[in-house]
Design a protein around this motif. Structure first.
Motif: not given
Length: 105
Positions: A1-21
């Protein structure tokens, strides 16, 4: 089984972290060829300080060859697996690191 979630680029993850913090995050994404130039220096730094290298060819290859089409559909159907949205996972992780004093203000 593959336990995948959403695919995000490094840039997208960085922007989410910026939004959260509520902090600015870098908008420049280093090209892989340029990042690979840093690998030998990271190895030297690792030998000097005895810590794992900050960047490796293996890590860069994982970034380049990751598959955005991975699906956890079979695990969802057979096992009832429900992936947690990445934004929620990042928020919980950041909150945990903050609670235990691992983040600077």
């Amino acid at each position: 089984y593959l336990l995948a979630g959403e695919f995000k680029t490094v840039g997208e993850v960085a922007r989410m972290i910026g939004d959260i913090t509520q902090r600015k995050v870098p908008t420049y994404e280093t090209p892989i060829w340029m990042a690979r130039l840093g690998v030998p220096f990271a190895k030297i730094e690792s030998m000097i300080n005895g810590k794992p290298a900050r960047i490796t060819n293996e890590a860069l290859s994982a970034l380049v060859h990751s598959n955005p089409l991975c699906s956890s559909e079979k695990a969802q159907n057979d096992l009832g697996y429900q992936p947690i949205p990445i934004y929620d996972t990042l928020k919980e992780s950041i909150d945990w690191f903050g609670e235990y004093g691992y983040l600077r203000n």
